[in-house]
Design a protein around this motif. Sequence first.
Motif: not given
Length: 207
Positions: A29-34, A16-24
Amino acid sequence: MDSTRHESIRLFENELLERLSHVHPITPLVFWGPIAAWLFWSGLSTYGLPAGTVTALAVAGVFTWSLTEYGLHRFLFHFPAKSRLGKWLVFLFHGNHHDDPKDKTRLVMPPAGAIPIMAVLYLLFRAVLPAAWLEVFTAFFIVGYLVYDYIHYATHHFPMRNPVAKYLKHYHLKHHFSGQGGRYGVSSPLWDMVFGTRPAESPRPGR
């Protein structure tokens, strides 16, 4: 199977931690924009700030981000750690990017890493800014962060043929590959010039 498929550096044994270290790349923008949009709307609707004040806060927010970008990159991401834990944390946050700058899943910061940094900065802003200014200022600070994130992504992933964009691309790639150090600014060389961390350009050999 494609033998040229890129293999990322593994940072965590936990899946899980390994997956969280990768990001599209669209994730910030989707997270911080709103969040930025809500802060901007809330600040305006609650305090009815005049246009001049909003403009000044917008400039101040983006300007403050540019200094924060420089400070984080120079003093945190390139911290000369001595302990094993310190070296691992530096590698976790930034060293892995230097070891593998072509990993496009790690060219923008995952929310899991950005949230604690942004939370600390927000508490600092709240301690020093008037309440009426806080939300609009923070909204544009986040805008500055998003601009940085996507300039950084573009410098590693796109040709960037526009003269300004091309300059920023070459400037940042020299941070990675010139062996000179410095050049901590990504969205701007301003603070490198102010603090003397912009190495002199090597003269081009004559034709």
